[in-house]
Design an enzyme around this catalytic site. Structure first.
Site, PDB file in Angstrom:
ATOM      1  CG  ASP A 182       4.219 -52.285  31.535  1.00  0.00           C
ATOM      2  OD1 ASP A 182       4.634 -52.995  30.620  1.00  0.00           O
ATOM      3  OD2 ASP A 182       4.030 -51.064  31.416  1.00  0.00           O
ATOM      4  CD  GLU A 199       6.495 -50.826  25.583  1.00  0.00           C
ATOM      5  OE1 GLU A 199       5.488 -50.372  25.017  1.00  0.00           O
ATOM      6  OE2 GLU A 199       6.706 -50.681  26.799  1.00  0.00           O
ATOM      7  CD  GLU A 200       7.407 -49.311  30.056  1.00  0.00           C
ATOM      8  OE1 GLU A 200       6.833 -48.287  29.613  1.00  0.00           O
ATOM      9  OE2 GLU A 200       6.809 -50.245  30.600  1.00  0.00           O
TER      10      GLU A 200
END
Ligand code: ADP
Ligand code: ASP
Ligand code: MG
Length: 834
Positions: A592, A623-624
């Site tokens: 990821d 994104e995280e």
């Protein structure tokens, strides 16, 4: 390089910050950073920014020079001569109350109390005529205890919820006064309790601790930085920031070399080495707790808070500036040499070192010249006498037999060290260093190469030290050097990719390279630079889109974008060094999403090599954390019809994913003595009943996605067991399988007036395009896909499992990684034919 910048449109409105569950972050402000109102403005600004996405803990030092003044005052107090210094301390702090808090009454009262304590302690020392280490620690502690009052008071006046914390209640140490050792396990337990997130910003005294029995201790030189690292370790902070008066760790001490340059990115071992050899910007012991838990450490400048400073992570990527990272020096050492003919069966060197070790002499540098049968060490000057005694004792026999000469001691020497992790792979550095010194007429007294091969260090006469540092700096970083005008950025294509830009890309090699570059959300610069250079060198037209200071989305195209492969380049903490083990590639982001990014790049390159120009690549930031990259990428003029988004799906095409919806419930009660239920009403009790009812609520089910699920993530409220709670607040996250309306109505009709409802961010469930010949699956997590609707009909596919993502064992199998390249090629071809 065909890089051009696409200017960002106004930012989409971010969602409200969510307090609970925010990552912790430790910020330490040094002496110069807590002196004066203008500095406090900087602290406030930085904190407001950090509070949007983390729960910060602040550590502060004493005001500039105060620790030293307190030390001198306690010395002079033994002769009752400290009155002037005491007045100076009082004056500076009273002035600071005015300047920093505008004379805030609460701060003034706290400061006066501490100043009165100072007076009493100094008087006590005068009466006894001596100052024990125990008493000295009490005196020294006042500097930080005063400064936390000033900083917390000043921030409160500016509207920030700051509270002063005395680290004696948090940092547990041994009884070694003035230079105490931290008890990490005990400190971790206390830190988690005392510094638990409660909506306030703790302003903690640096440099201080207390023994198990509560006696005050201090942590020695660089103690405040150390406190920050210890607390960061204890709360597993996402980052420790050290704010000081220089733009980060520099190529040399800027006081010695005025044109020293800031370094952007260093490995832990490089910083350890630089600080060991005298770069006092961060102390060695500060680095270790961060390194142990892989917590990034950054050094930032209060004078220019927008500068990126230096980021220190487990392994730094190679720099464009070259393998030499910095030059440091230890100003005063003594060279101690033992020589003679008498080597018997037992080595003189071995016994010599053993003797020094037994006498606890810290050996800074060791060099042995075999033919001359001599060995020499560099020691701090105050250790020469103990070393002489140790040698007399150990070699008494040889000395009497005339087999060993008198030890020779050369005082007034300095050590200079040239440091860099990648120096060992680069021939010719030592030659260049010593050539430069020869040209300047600096004679070298002893040489050692660190066993870690991270440094070349040598001893020169003290009067030559500055000349040596400046000359070496000039040779490696000055005008005319290879690094002149080159910024300290990641050097791309230096290792496996140096084989030539046109050579085939290996997905495992590329993934390993990406994994080796730390890229926590917010710190993606280095990995982004790497990807940009890699793609540009292979003929891609690379466009970049600024996201925030130094961070850029990357959009690579060959002209006719119809199908875009996209994923994110940021990862969650904590970084760990990649490794290949049993057919699996481990590393932060392995599944990821850096393994995915590598597979996409390889697939897109393969298609491009076949002449296909309709594939685009899009790599986004953040994104995280807040999807700030995707939100901006949504506004780019995309032309593609399909978006293949990468998340770990165990190499299946996703047919649908659940949505999400956040909800905060707040119940009010009536506070009263809990012995008299008729007088009050508990908000906690009411909320517990409501949650139980919510649990029983029938929520929608979807044939494909299954059940709507609900998680009560946090509960807060109440003040004590014998008081009815006045307030209770819970945060709930719901995983949606259909429209949110039905869920909202169901919950709303149950909650009614039992609590106040605030609906938070909402992401719709998502349907994805699927293709024949691929296994399909559904996932329950959300991604950037709904935000990136403008990039075409979405598909989702990626190697690796979401179950391994975000864990300490994050990995992807080499086999899956390789077949993912083929899969992306097949998916893209199928979409282009459609
Ligand atoms: P603080 O009070 O903020 O803790 P320090 O005085 O402990 O600050 O540390 C910062 C100082 O470290 C700088 O002013 C600088 O003179 C010195 N220093 C020594 N070597 C270096 C280096 N390589 N890079 C940056 N600063 C250095
Ligand atoms: N007040 C101490 C000092 O200035 C703490 C620190 O090391 O920062 O030495
Ligand atoms: Mg310091």
């Amino acid at each position: 390089m065909s890089t051009r910048s696409t200017s960002p449109r106004p930012k989409a409105k971010g969602r409200a910050p969510e307090r609970a569950g925010l990552p912790r972050r430790v910020l330490k402000f040094g002496g110069t950073s807590v002196t004066g109102a203008s500095r406090l403005d900087v602290i406030e600004r930085v904190l407001r920014d950090r509070m949007e996405r983390s729960a910060p803990i602040v550590v502060v030092s004493a005001m500039s020079g105060i620790t030293e003044t307190l030390r001198r005052a306690s010395e002079l107090a033994t002769r009752n001569e400290a009155a002037d210094l005491l007045r100076e301390i009082e004056g500076r702090h009273r002035g600071a109350v005015q300047e920093m808090t505008g004379g805030d009454a609460e701060t003034s009262e706290a400061v006066e109390k501490l100043l009165a304590d100072a007076g009493r302690l100094i008087q006590g020392i005068g009466l006894l005529g001596e100052c024990s280490p125990r008493t000295l620690d009490q005196v020294l502690s006042l500097g930080e205890r005063l400064s936390v009052q000033l900083v917390a008071g000043g921030l409160r006046v500016r509207g920030l919820p700051a509270r002063p914390v005395d680290a004696a209640a948090v940092v547990v140490t041994d009884e070694n006064h003035v230079e105490a050792e931290v008890d990490f396990a005990a400190t971790e337990e206390k830190a988690l309790a005392v510094l638990a997130p409660d909506g306030t910003v703790p302003i903690v005294t640096g440099f201080l601790g207390a023994t198990k029995t509560g006696e005050r201790t201090t942590l020695g030189k660089g103690g405040s930085d150390y406190t920050a690292a210890v607390l960061g370790w204890a709360v597993r902070a996402e980052e420790v920031e050290i704010w000081t008066d220089v733009p980060g760790v520099m190529t040399a001490d800027p006081r010695v070399v005025p044109d020293a340059r800031p370094l952007r990115h260093l490995g832990f071992s490089e910083v350890l080495e630089l600080s060991h050899w005298g770069a006092k910007v961060v102390h060695q012991k500060t680095v270790r707790p961060c390194r142990d838990r892989g917590i990034p450490l950054s050094i930032r400048n209060t004078m220019s808070p927008d500068d990126p400073g230096t980021l220190v992570t487990p392994r730094a990527p190679a720099s464009k500036m070259g393998p030499v990272r910095g030059i440091a020096s230890i100003d005063r050492v003594a060279l101690f040499q033992l020589s003679g003919v008498g080597h018997g069966s037992e080595s003189v060197t071995g016994r010599f070192l053993h003797a020094l070790d037994e006498a606890r002499c810290p050996v800074l540098l060791l060099s042995q010249g075999c033919s001359e049968r001599s060995v020499c060490v560099a020691l701090p000057p105050q250790w020469v006498r103990p070393a002489l005694r140790a040698v007399e004792k150990t070699f008494a026999l040889e000395r009497r037999a005339g087999l060993l000469d008198d030890p020779s001691v050369e005082d007034e020497c300095s050590i200079v060290a040239v440091v860099g992790e990648q120096m060992k792979d680069t021939p010719g550095i030592a030659g260049k260093v010593f050539g430069v010194l020869g040209d300047k007429g600096v004679s070298i007294r002893a040489i050692a190469q660190g066993s870690s091969e991270l440094n070349i260090s040598f001893v020169v006469r003290r009067e030559d030290a500055q000349t040596a540092v400046r000359a070496i700096h000039e040779a490696f970083f000055g005008a005319g050097s290879a690094a002149a005008d080159v910024p300290d950025e990641v050097a791309p294509l230096t290792r496996s990719f140096a084989k030539g830009a046109a050579g085939p890309l290996d997905v495992v090699e590329l993934a390993t390279e990406l994994l080796a570059i730390p890229s926590l959300s917010g710190h993606e610069h280095a990995v982004t630079d790497f990807v940009i250079d890699l793609l540009a060198a292979r003929g891609w037209e690379v466009r970049t889109q600024p996201v925030s200071a130094g961070r850029r989305n990357v959009w690579a195209t060959r002209g006719l974008g119809e199908v875009t492969m996209s994923t994110h380049l940021d990862t969650v903490p904590a970084f760990f060094t990649p490794r290949l083990e049993g057919g699996k590639l481990y590393g932060r982001g392995a599944c990821d999403a850096k393994g995915i990014a590598a597979a996409m790049i390889c697939a897109a390159q393969r298609l491009a090599d076949e002449g296909e120009s309709r594939i685009d690549l899009l790599f986004v930031m953040g994104e995280e954390l807040r999807s700030d990259g995707a939100r901006l990428a949504a506004e780019l003029p995309a032309t593609s019809k399909y978006l293949i988004n990468g998340e770990p799906t165990e190499s299946k095409l996703v047919s649908a994913s659940k949505g999400s919806l956040r909800l905060v419930l707040r119940a009010k009660g009536q506070e009263a003595h809990s012995a008299y239920p008729e007088l009050g009403r508990s908000a906690v009790d009411g909320m517990v009943g409501l949650l139980a009812d919510l649990r029983r609520l029938e929520l929608p089910r979807d044939p494909l996605l299954g059940d709507t699920t609900m998680n009560v993530g946090t509960i807060r409220g109440g003040s004590a067991a014998n008081v009815f709670a006045g307030e209770c607040e819970v945060e709930i996250m719901i995983r949606l399988v259909g429209d949110a309306r039905e869920v909202k109505e169901g919950i709303g009709s149950l909650v009614r007036d039992r609590a106040e409802m605030t609906w938070g961010s909402h992401i719709q469930p998502q349907r994805f395009h699927v293709l024949d010949g691929f296994e399909t699956t559904t996932v329950a997590y959300t991604s950037d896909v709904p935000i990136l609707a403008a990039w075409g009909t979405p598909l989702m596919f990626g190697p690796g499992s979401i179950h391994h993502a975000h864990t300490e064992e994050e990995h992807v199998s080499v086999e899956d990684l390789r077949s993912a390249v083929d899969a992306y090629v097949r998916i893209a071809r199928a979409l282009l034919q459609a």
